[in-house]
Design a protein around this motif. Structure first.
Motif, PDB file in Angstrom:
ATOM      1  N   UNK A  22       0.806  -1.305   0.100  1.00 39.93           N
ATOM      2  CA  UNK A  22      -0.025  -0.118   0.057  1.00 39.93           C
ATOM      3  C   UNK A  22       0.900   1.358  -0.035  1.00 39.93           C
ATOM      4  N   UNK A  23       2.118   1.229   0.822  1.00 40.02           N
ATOM      5  CA  UNK A  23       2.948   2.391   0.871  1.00 40.02           C
ATOM      6  C   UNK A  23       3.598   2.477  -0.591  1.00 40.02           C
ATOM      7  N   UNK A  24       3.797   1.601  -1.176  1.00 43.25           N
ATOM      8  CA  UNK A  24       4.594   1.672  -2.586  1.00 43.25           C
ATOM      9  C   UNK A  24       3.428   2.239  -3.644  1.00 43.25           C
ATOM     10  N   UNK A  25       2.453   1.823  -3.443  1.00 48.95           N
ATOM     11  CA  UNK A  25       1.341   2.475  -4.312  1.00 48.95           C
ATOM     12  C   UNK A  25       0.654   3.599  -4.043  1.00 48.95           C
ATOM     13  N   UNK A  26       0.952   4.124  -2.936  1.00 51.19           N
ATOM     14  CA  UNK A  26       0.581   5.474  -2.653  1.00 51.19           C
ATOM     15  C   UNK A  26       1.002   6.638  -3.149  1.00 51.19           C
ATOM     16  N   UNK A  27       1.672   6.515  -4.520  1.00 51.46           N
ATOM     17  CA  UNK A  27       2.399   7.874  -5.038  1.00 51.46           C
ATOM     18  C   UNK A  27       1.201   8.433  -5.592  1.00 51.46           C
ATOM     19  N   UNK A  28       1.198   9.734  -5.259  1.00 55.76           N
ATOM     20  CA  UNK A  28       0.294  10.813  -5.686  1.00 55.76           C
ATOM     21  C   UNK A  28       0.119  10.733  -7.307  1.00 55.76           C
ATOM     22  N   UNK A  29      -1.009  10.705  -7.639  1.00 54.14           N
ATOM     23  CA  UNK A  29      -1.040  10.719  -9.155  1.00 54.14           C
ATOM     24  C   UNK A  29      -1.969  11.895  -9.379  1.00 54.14           C
ATOM     25  N   UNK A  30      -1.770  12.797 -10.473  1.00 54.05           N
ATOM     26  CA  UNK A  30      -2.811  13.870 -10.779  1.00 54.05           C
ATOM     27  C   UNK A  30      -3.503  13.416 -11.892  1.00 54.05           C
ATOM     28  N   UNK A  31      -4.558  14.376 -11.910  1.00 55.69           N
ATOM     29  CA  UNK A  31      -5.683  13.986 -12.991  1.00 55.69           C
ATOM     30  C   UNK A  31      -5.119  14.164 -14.321  1.00 55.69           C
ATOM     31  N   UNK A  32      -4.223  15.012 -14.557  1.00 52.73           N
ATOM     32  CA  UNK A  32      -3.543  15.166 -15.751  1.00 52.73           C
ATOM     33  C   UNK A  32      -2.774  14.002 -16.243  1.00 52.73           C
ATOM     34  N   UNK A  33      -1.927  13.639 -15.230  1.00 46.42           N
ATOM     35  CA  UNK A  33      -1.119  12.330 -15.485  1.00 46.42           C
ATOM     36  C   UNK A  33      -2.013  11.075 -15.977  1.00 46.42           C
ATOM     37  N   UNK A  34      -2.854  11.003 -15.200  1.00 46.29           N
ATOM     38  CA  UNK A  34      -3.928   9.824 -15.467  1.00 46.29           C
ATOM     39  C   UNK A  34      -4.515   9.916 -16.790  1.00 46.29           C
ATOM     40  N   UNK A  35      -5.043  11.166 -17.128  1.00 44.72           N
ATOM     41  CA  UNK A  35      -5.662  11.588 -18.520  1.00 44.72           C
ATOM     42  C   UNK A  35      -4.590  11.024 -19.698  1.00 44.72           C
ATOM     43  N   UNK A  36      -3.416  11.499 -19.396  1.00 43.94           N
ATOM     44  CA  UNK A  36      -2.389  11.178 -20.555  1.00 43.94           C
ATOM     45  C   UNK A  36      -1.924   9.823 -20.467  1.00 43.94           C
TER      46      UNK A  36
END
Length: 82
Positions: A22-36
């Motif tokens: 869970x800690x490894x997957x807790x990287x903050x992702x922005x909406x723009x990065x997800x959309x790209x």
């Protein structure tokens, strides 16, 4: 591979492993990065597949080139003297 320590119960080891995941997957992702990323995946899926016909056009000349080279060497070699 090292054996797990017998004093650590499997349930505790699993909980620790889950927490690490869970800690490894807790990287903050922005909406723009997800959309790209989503746009790239859609583009990869919808990209047309190139036909194989243009690639086959080189198959016959590529296969004949060594044969023609050998025939040319046999034809051009000097004749044996008797």
């Amino acid at each position: 591979m090292a054996e797990p320590k017998p004093e650590v119960p499997p349930e505790v080891a699993l909980q620790r492993l889950t927490a690490l995941a869970r800690e490894a997957g807790a990287v903050a992702r922005t909406d723009a990065a997800l959309a790209r990323g989503r746009a790239r995946r859609i583009e990869e899926v919808e990209r047309p597949v190139l036909p194989l016909a243009p690639r086959r056009g080189w198959l016959i000349p590529a296969a004949l080139a060594p044969l023609l080279a050998i025939l040319g060497l046999v034809w051009l070699r000097p004749a044996a003297r008797s």
